[in-house]
Write a protein that holds these residues in place. Sequence first.
Motif, PDB file in Angstrom:
ATOM      1  N   TYR A  41      92.877   6.938 -14.493  1.00 55.29           N
ATOM      2  CA  TYR A  41      93.086   6.316 -15.980  1.00 55.29           C
ATOM      3  C   TYR A  41      93.012   4.815 -15.683  1.00 55.29           C
ATOM      4  N   SER A  45      90.154   2.162 -17.191  1.00 57.40           N
ATOM      5  CA  SER A  45      90.410   1.431 -18.014  1.00 57.40           C
ATOM      6  C   SER A  45      90.179  -0.065 -17.780  1.00 57.40           C
ATOM      7  N   GLU A  49      87.352  -2.234 -19.710  1.00 59.87           N
ATOM      8  CA  GLU A  49      87.755  -3.628 -20.435  1.00 59.87           C
ATOM      9  C   GLU A  49      86.928  -4.964 -19.811  1.00 59.87           C
TER      10      GLU A  49
END
Length: 238
Positions: A41, A45, A49
């Motif tokens: 995760y 992420s 981003e």
Amino acid sequence: MNTDNLVERLKLLGWSYTADQLDGLLEDSSKNNVSYSEFLYTLLSNEIEYKEQLELEKRIKKARLPYVKTIHDFDFPFQPSLDPKRVNEVLTGRYIHNGENIILLGPPGVGKTHLAISMALEALTQGHTALFITANDFISECRKAHKEGLIQRIIKRYCRPDLLIMDEIGYFAFDEVSAHTLFQIISKRYEQGAMILTSNKSYVEWGKIFGDDVLATAMLDRIVHHSTTFNIKGGSYR
């Protein structure tokens, strides 16, 4: 474990940012006893981003903003005629989805351009496309395009983005070509593409700006039909 193969495969996927951060991420995960799912995760992420930030920077560059300022930089106490709640409603971006317009009126130096840029920046952050142009630069572009037979290209360019920002309407008079070109853009964007317009002139003076009362009225009918107007009456920041 040698991470060279992992780095190589991440780069093949186009995940260069994650590849460069991999050693640090693995070390942190090992120290903190992070589960596989948590590590994955974090990996996803960070990469998402990073890519979103790159895309935002591209949208900001394409928007041609003269500078970057956020609404947090705006001095609301200095302009008591502005209701922060109404401004915050604009920042939600609903007007863009609805194809509505924002008009900022007031004398020079009251912060119209700052507000327009901060509203545009928020729209860009939300994933919308935008394009900024001063009225004077637009007039110059139209004159050049008319000589080269490229007016339709101008119209397409300014109809394309989700949000069009035209600043400083009223400082320079439009000629016939630029006035009619802007009218075509406004007509094509009507109820489809949002606009932010700033002007130092009240609506009753727009006939003089465009050299044609009938044309100005037709523009205003389309601009004001679905719009929010801010009349800024405070002092100048300059």
